[in-house]
Design a protein around this motif. Structure first.
Motif, PDB file in Angstrom:
ATOM      1  N   SER A  82      53.481  58.070 -29.178  1.00 33.78           N
ATOM      2  CA  SER A  82      54.483  57.015 -28.996  1.00 33.78           C
ATOM      3  C   SER A  82      55.284  56.797 -30.277  1.00 33.78           C
ATOM      4  CB  SER A  82      53.821  55.700 -28.586  1.00 33.78           C
ATOM      5  OG  SER A  82      53.157  55.843 -27.358  1.00 33.78           O
ATOM      6  N   ILE A  83      54.599  56.756 -31.408  1.00 29.97           N
ATOM      7  CA  ILE A  83      55.288  56.569 -32.690  1.00 29.97           C
ATOM      8  C   ILE A  83      56.251  57.727 -32.946  1.00 29.97           C
ATOM      9  CG2 ILE A  83      54.944  56.547 -35.200  1.00 29.97           C
ATOM     10  CD1 ILE A  83      52.381  54.918 -34.683  1.00 29.97           C
ATOM     11  N   CYS A  84      55.814  58.956 -32.680  1.00 31.02           N
ATOM     12  CA  CYS A  84      56.690  60.122 -32.879  1.00 31.02           C
ATOM     13  C   CYS A  84      57.920  60.042 -31.977  1.00 31.02           C
ATOM     14  CB  CYS A  84      55.925  61.408 -32.617  1.00 31.02           C
ATOM     15  SG  CYS A  84      54.668  61.762 -33.860  1.00 31.02           S
ATOM     16  N   CYS A  85      57.724  59.643 -30.717  1.00 29.61           N
ATOM     17  CA  CYS A  85      58.860  59.531 -29.783  1.00 29.61           C
ATOM     18  C   CYS A  85      59.822  58.425 -30.217  1.00 29.61           C
ATOM     19  CB  CYS A  85      58.352  59.272 -28.369  1.00 29.61           C
ATOM     20  SG  CYS A  85      57.506  60.688 -27.641  1.00 29.61           S
ATOM     21  N   ILE A  86      59.290  57.290 -30.625  1.00 28.65           N
ATOM     22  CA  ILE A  86      60.138  56.176 -31.059  1.00 28.65           C
ATOM     23  C   ILE A  86      60.938  56.564 -32.298  1.00 28.65           C
ATOM     24  CG2 ILE A  86      60.072  53.845 -32.051  1.00 28.65           C
ATOM     25  CD1 ILE A  86      57.715  53.308 -30.092  1.00 28.65           C
ATOM     26  N   MET A  87      60.306  57.259 -33.243  1.00 26.15           N
ATOM     27  CA  MET A  87      61.023  57.697 -34.439  1.00 26.15           C
ATOM     28  C   MET A  87      62.101  58.723 -34.093  1.00 26.15           C
ATOM     29  SD  MET A  87      59.996  55.891 -36.864  1.00 26.15           S
ATOM     30  CE  MET A  87      60.711  56.706 -38.250  1.00 26.15           C
ATOM     31  N   ALA A  88      61.833  59.601 -33.134  1.00 31.56           N
ATOM     32  CA  ALA A  88      62.837  60.581 -32.718  1.00 31.56           C
ATOM     33  C   ALA A  88      64.030  59.880 -32.072  1.00 31.56           C
ATOM     34  CB  ALA A  88      62.223  61.591 -31.752  1.00 31.56           C
TER      35      ALA A  88
END
Length: 146
Positions: A82-88
């Motif tokens: 989730s963190i990776c997707c939000i940062m992307a």
């Protein structure tokens, strides 16, 4: 605003992990899956390696390995993804905004610093005469006044 975030969003962001941790710990404790694992208590069958060694029956925590994935590792993986997707999404949003701003002649700080247009960067779009005056260059159009 900050007060809205502090009063409405922040309590939710604190409540979710505390609630998940409490429910997970109570469930694991109630199902007798919390057992010593060398130096810490962990979601582990007891005695150690009873699931690996044939003929050794587990006294407690028969489904401890499944619970470890469901209650601990699974949420950790979900949070990381989730963190990776939000940062992307955040990166792409800023990148698209920068592309749109280039269309309106808004340049980055590094571009402006390289060209010596600090006055334009600080004061917004200006005419050449205003930018030169802000930099201390006094150029005036010379007309024949005779």
């Amino acid at each position: 605003s900050d007060t809205k975030i502090k009063k409405k969003v922040e309590p939710f962001l604190h409540a979710v992990p505390w609630t998940w941790a409490s429910i997970s710990a109570i469930y694991a404790l109630g199902s007798k899956a919390l057992n010593p694992n060398f130096s810490v208590c962990w979601t582990e069958p007891a005695p150690l390696d009873c699931t690996v060694i044939r003929g050794l029956d587990c006294e407690r925590g028969d489904n401890a390995e499944i619970l470890r994935w469901v209650l601990q590792a699974g949420p950790g993986i979900i949070i990381f993804v989730s963190i990776c997707c939000i940062m992307a999404v955040l990166y792409l949003t800023v990148w698209k905004q920068e592309r749109r701003m280039r269309r309106y002649d808004h340049r980055s700080v590094t571009t402006l610093a390289g060209r010596g247009n600090e006055a334009s960067m600080i004061a917004g779009r200006q005419s050449l005469a205003e930018a030169n005056a802000a930099r201390g260059l006094l150029r005036q159009n010379v007309t024949n006044s005779r």
